[in-house]
Design a protein around this motif. Structure first.
Motif, mmCIF file in Angstrom:
data_model
loop_
_atom_site.group_PDB
_atom_site.id
_atom_site.type_symbol
_atom_site.label_atom_id
_atom_site.label_comp_id
_atom_site.label_asym_id
_atom_site.label_seq_id
_atom_site.Cartn_x
_atom_site.Cartn_y
_atom_site.Cartn_z
ATOM 1 N N VAL A 57 32.671 42.466 48.267
ATOM 2 C CA VAL A 57 31.290 42.610 47.818
ATOM 3 C C VAL A 57 30.451 41.623 48.612
ATOM 4 O O VAL A 57 30.660 40.413 48.531
ATOM 5 C CB VAL A 57 31.143 42.345 46.309
ATOM 6 N N ASN A 58 29.570 42.162 49.423
ATOM 7 C CA ASN A 58 28.736 41.332 50.304
ATOM 8 C C ASN A 58 29.612 40.413 51.164
ATOM 9 O O ASN A 58 29.297 39.245 51.381
ATOM 10 C CB ASN A 58 27.725 40.518 49.498
ATOM 11 N N GLY A 59 30.728 40.989 51.621
ATOM 12 C CA GLY A 59 31.635 40.266 52.495
ATOM 13 C C GLY A 59 32.603 39.336 51.805
ATOM 14 O O GLY A 59 33.454 38.725 52.456
ATOM 15 N N LYS A 60 32.524 39.227 50.485
ATOM 16 C CA LYS A 60 33.358 38.290 49.735
ATOM 17 C C LYS A 60 34.465 39.046 49.008
ATOM 18 O O LYS A 60 34.217 40.037 48.324
ATOM 19 C CB LYS A 60 32.495 37.525 48.721
ATOM 20 N N LYS A 61 35.698 38.565 49.132
ATOM 21 C CA LYS A 61 36.827 39.149 48.423
ATOM 22 C C LYS A 61 36.568 39.080 46.918
ATOM 23 O O LYS A 61 36.257 38.020 46.364
ATOM 24 C CB LYS A 61 38.116 38.406 48.764
ATOM 25 N N THR A 62 36.690 40.220 46.252
ATOM 26 C CA THR A 62 36.395 40.322 44.827
ATOM 27 C C THR A 62 37.522 41.065 44.126
ATOM 28 O O THR A 62 37.970 42.107 44.594
ATOM 29 C CB THR A 62 35.063 41.066 44.604
ATOM 30 N N ILE A 63 37.978 40.524 43.011
ATOM 31 C CA ILE A 63 38.973 41.185 42.180
ATOM 32 C C ILE A 63 38.269 41.761 40.957
ATOM 33 O O ILE A 63 37.508 41.058 40.280
ATOM 34 C CB ILE A 63 40.083 40.220 41.739
ATOM 35 N N ILE A 64 38.494 43.039 40.689
ATOM 36 C CA ILE A 64 37.942 43.649 39.486
ATOM 37 C C ILE A 64 38.639 43.046 38.270
ATOM 38 O O ILE A 64 39.854 43.176 38.093
ATOM 39 C CB ILE A 64 38.124 45.180 39.510
ATOM 40 N N LYS A 65 37.865 42.366 37.448
ATOM 41 C CA LYS A 65 38.349 41.801 36.179
ATOM 42 C C LYS A 65 37.673 42.611 35.082
ATOM 43 O O LYS A 65 36.666 42.197 34.506
ATOM 44 C CB LYS A 65 37.993 40.315 36.091
ATOM 45 N N GLY A 66 38.238 43.783 34.834
ATOM 46 C CA GLY A 66 37.511 44.798 34.097
ATOM 47 C C GLY A 66 38.056 45.116 32.726
ATOM 48 O O GLY A 66 39.197 44.789 32.376
ATOM 49 N N MET A 67 37.216 45.802 31.968
ATOM 50 C CA MET A 67 37.543 46.278 30.634
ATOM 51 C C MET A 67 37.151 47.746 30.498
ATOM 52 O O MET A 67 36.080 48.149 30.975
ATOM 53 C CB MET A 67 36.792 45.467 29.570
ATOM 54 N N CYS A 68 37.991 48.527 29.849
ATOM 55 C CA CYS A 68 37.605 49.873 29.419
ATOM 56 C C CYS A 68 36.861 49.758 28.091
ATOM 57 O O CYS A 68 37.203 48.938 27.244
ATOM 58 C CB CYS A 68 38.839 50.750 29.232
#
Length: 816
Positions: free
Chosen positions: A308-319
């Motif tokens: 995201v905008n060049g930055k490594k991002t891990i989805i820390k998500g919820m259903c």
């Protein structure tokens, strides 16, 4: 597809009025029609007629869900899926007076969602029917309006149930608005924006505007657009002239913008506003729409994961499902916002809308608060998964509903993935390609996925549900498909009940099998799932029986929370995961008398379980510490109780009655600290220290006998016009003010003056007390009351009382 490279400029639409010197009235006016509808729970043959007498019908405000107002009954046809609540047919009616300023104008009615099979009438004339209950629609009223009174009638036919695999609600459960425009105006979802960011400091912006002309002849207009930054300063301005507009005309525009501020979950404040004005030949404004802007660059690949905008991002998500405890599907915006705030505080950065489109305000809040959204269109497709669900209508309606869905949501910066379905029964690769191709023609900028749809070849990201929790499943898929990124669409599943603990690990198939697991051997599964060591040789809390589940991280299906993080956080091809689920939701239990299966890390009230803090210790950068269980365990003196601490500070020290029980440091990937503590009444306290030396503490005191009621609230005043809602957290305390964590006492709630109780909930999945009752027991010490304002000017008085308890009183100021 080896790599998905998405560069976007996205907008969420906000409408507002603008003075117009040519026509009588504003250029575009949108006003709420939520207040003062008449409602009847049943079918009436002539209720659509204008002169029908509805004076004896109930008066209410929208949004409204009649199912949640009903009684729990195991014989209700919605059954397990619908939480044993009633469905049926309902009618709504509202009279509106014709306004002189509507002359030579277009008047439309906008429904954000009606569940389900809605038929809308105006003055006895049918406007249309929509079967899908989760997407909005619009009808033009202009040709049916007459001077004086006009009557809108809506029949909602939810008589065939179950119509979903979870609680759906029934009725006009989202907002309704009236829209007035000129004869020549921007169409529904009429401004769509995309951009390319080849560099983070330069955006090429493309705008597509669609105009409608309902006048007698062709028109000529100028499209004037102004882009403002978050401070309100103009950063770009442009004009395009369009002549001879017939019935519909599309205007394409393009410009570049240097050094845009970039939107992300960490920087949601970086939003702009695009003002689109339609001018006539004399420079008069004849229509105007404002859009909230987010520039962002999304890159997805199996080599690097999500950038995201060049930055490594891990989805820390919820259903999430769309219901919210005591209000069912008719969720006030304050209730939704509070739930999102709790997720944000936990460290969550993403939400999957399972398994249907959410209300429009959800996406605006995600833009504003900073959440990445996996936006899901459908649960299944042409094969019904519940007997009477949307699968029965899919073939006829999916293209129209999918078009509305994509066009409605594609301007939101928060939406970064489309999902076309979940665990779709009998899907074919051909159908998957058909849906993906349809979406890509409308929006080629986002990747498309599907929950448990990785067998198809059309989706750009492989979505994995429960099978992805099996040992080695994610890595095995990657070996077979090395160029396809993977996302956990439902990882992981665990169970927990607030305030309940068991020290021996529970496995669903072995200890509480789901209906489809009955008779299946656990022995054949043991080598495939992530076993969790017991916290004690003998169960310390044998009194905590099923179906309540343990709030240690030890009640699982295939994988616990700690194993999820260990196994997924360092895989470059794995984008992250959406946990099932954020909140307990009604329905989809294992059978009567349970209203739900407690998957949520927050219960039906929205009160956190201990696993909320485990996620917070993994996901959040803000220093925190939490310990469990509570410290009121009469009769267990000298019994060793496993005390667990979650922290992101690296270590912690535990104290009992002021004496240190030792300091422990977190080992790599351990993710919890455990002490075996012989129980003695008193105070249990944990102390963690940040790198800067600041102490963070959490403590519990042993509670005595229940003595009083305590109320805490998130509001001191309420407005009826704004639809405000106060969350009242009601707690049983002893004579020293200490919470009694095992208190289950019946309480009475009285709301007087200018307010009303919207519903009560305690989080007990076996409690069938109707939500509209003025009483309910606490569950493990707590109860939630939701209070709203009425249309009078009085302040709101609230009294909560219970036998043998000192009552609590609260006054909320009336703000209107």
């Amino acid at each position: 597809m080896n790599k998905l490279h998405i560069t976007l400029l996205l907008f969420s639409t906000v409408l507002f009025s603008c003075s117009d010197p040519v026509v009588s009235g504003p250029a575009r006016e949108q006003r709420s029609l939520d207040h003062h509808w008449r409602f009847y729970p049943g079918d009436v043959s002539d209720a659509h007629q204008k002169d029908f007498d509805d004076s004896t019908w109930r008066m209410l405000d929208l949004p409204h869900d009649w199912s949640i107002e009903g009684a729990y009954d195991k014989n209700n046809p919605a059954g397990i899926a619908g939480a044993f609540l009633p469905t049926g047919i309902g009618w709504y009616r509202k009279a509106i007076d014709y306004q002189p300023e509507w002359d030579n104008r277009r008047v439309a009615i906008l429904f954000d969602g009606v569940y389900m099979n809605s038929t809308v009438y105006i003055n006895g004339k049918v406007l249309g029917t929509r079967p899908y209950g989760y997407i909005g629609f619009q009808y033009d009223l202009t040709d049916y309006l007459v001077p004086g009174k006009n009557v809108i009638a809506v029949k909602v036919d939810h008589s065939k149930a179950p119509s979903g695999r979870w609680y759906t609600g029934s009725g006009i459960y989202r907002h309704v608005n009236l829209l007035v425009t000129g004869q020549l105006h921007l169409s529904r979802h009429g401004v769509q924006v995309q951009s390319e960011l080849e560099r983070l400091d330069l955006a090429t912006v493309r705008i597509t505007s669609t105009l409608e002309n309902h006048s007698s002849g062709p028109g000529s207009v100028v499209l004037h657009q102004i882009l403002r930054d978050k401070e309100g300063r103009v950063v770009h301005e442009q004009r395009s002239e369009k002549t001879a507009i017939d019935r519909e005309e599309v205007v394409d525009q393009q410009f570049t913008l240097e050094d845009p501020l970039l939107w992300s979950a960490e920087s949601p404040e970086n939003r702009y506003v695009l003002e689109t004005r339609v001018l006539d030949g004399r420079e008069n404004v004849i229509d105007e729409v404002s859009n909230v802007i987010g520039f962002r660059k999304i890159e997805v690949s199996a080599e690097k994961g999500l950038l995201v905008n060049g930055k490594k991002t891990i989805i820390k998500g919820m259903c999430m499902h769309h219901d919210a405890g005591p209000v069912g599907a008719a969720v006030p915006e304050d209730v939704l916002r509070r739930r999102l705030e709790l997720l944000k505080q936990m460290g969550c950065n993403a939400i999957r809308t399972t398994h249907n489109p959410f209300a429009p305000e959800f996406y605006r809040m995600c833009d504003e608060m900073g959440f990445y959204v996996m936006d899901e269109a459908f649960d299944g497709w042409e094969v019904a998964k519940a007997e009477h669900d949307y699968g029965n209508y899919f073939e006829e309606w999916w293209q129209q509903d999918l078009t509305e869905f994509i066009k409605r949501d594609m301007n939101h910066p928060s939406v970064i993935f489309w999902s076309i379905g979940n665990e779709v029964r009998g899907f074919t690769d051909k159908r998957q390609h058909e849906l993906v191709g349809f979406i890509e023609r409308l929006d080629p900028t986002r990747p498309v996925t599907q929950g448990e749809g990785s067998e198809g070849t059309a989706i750009g990201i492989a979505g994995m549900n429960g099978h992805g929790e099996m040992k080695g499943a994610i890595a095995d898929f990657h070996r077979k498909h090395p160029g396809k990124p993977i996302i956990g669409t439902e990882i992981t599943h665990t169970y927990q009940t607030r305030g309940v603990y068991r020290t021996r690990t529970s496995y669903r198939r072995r200890d509480f099998p789901a209906p489809w697991e009955q008779g299946q051997s656990f022995d054949g599964l043991k080598d495939k799932i992530y076993l969790i060591p017991d916290l004690s040789e003998k169960e310390v809390f044998p009194e905590s029986g099923l179906p309540y589940q343990s709030s240690y991280d030890n009640s699982i299906v295939r994988m616990g929370i700690r194993d999820y993080w260990r196994e997924t956080k360092d895989k470059p091809y794995f984008l992250g995961a959406f946990r099932w689920t954020a909140f307990d939701y009604l329905g989809e239990s294992f059978g009567w008398p349970a209203r739900t299966a407690p998957f949520g890390i927050m219960d039906l009230c929205g009160f956190p379980t201990d696993n909320y803090y485990l996620y917070q210790s993994i996901w959040s950068d803000k220093p925190m510490v939490h310990l469990l269980p509570h410290w009121t365990h009469p009769g267990k003196e000298n019994v060793k109780i496993p005390v667990v601490v979650y922290t992101n500070t690296g270590g912690a020290e535990l104290f009992l009655n002021g004496k240190s029980l030792g300091r422990k440091m977190l080992k790599e990937d351990e993710l919890q600290l455990v002490w075996q503590v012989p129980y003695q009444p008193g105070e249990l306290k944990v102390v963690a220290r940040t790198d800067a030396g600041k102490e963070i503490t959490k403590s519990y005191k042993t509670a005595g006998t229940p003595a009083a009621v305590k109320i805490s609230t998130d509001r001191t005043g309420l407005s009826y016009k704004e639809g405000d809602v106060a969350h009242l957290e009601i707690t049983i305390v002893d004579d020293k003010g200490t919470e009694v964590p095992q208190a289950n006492r019946k309480l009475h709630i009285e709301v007087s003056g200018g307010g009303r109780c919207l519903g009560l909930e305690n989080g007990d999945i076996l409690d069938h007390t109707p939500h509209q009752s003025p009483y309910r027991k606490t569950f493990n010490g707590k109860l939630l009351a939701l209070v709203g304002a009425d249309d009078t000017a009085q302040d709101i008085g609230i009294t909560v009382s219970g036998e043998g308890l000192a009552p609590a009183r609260l006054t909320l100021e009336k703000l209107d």
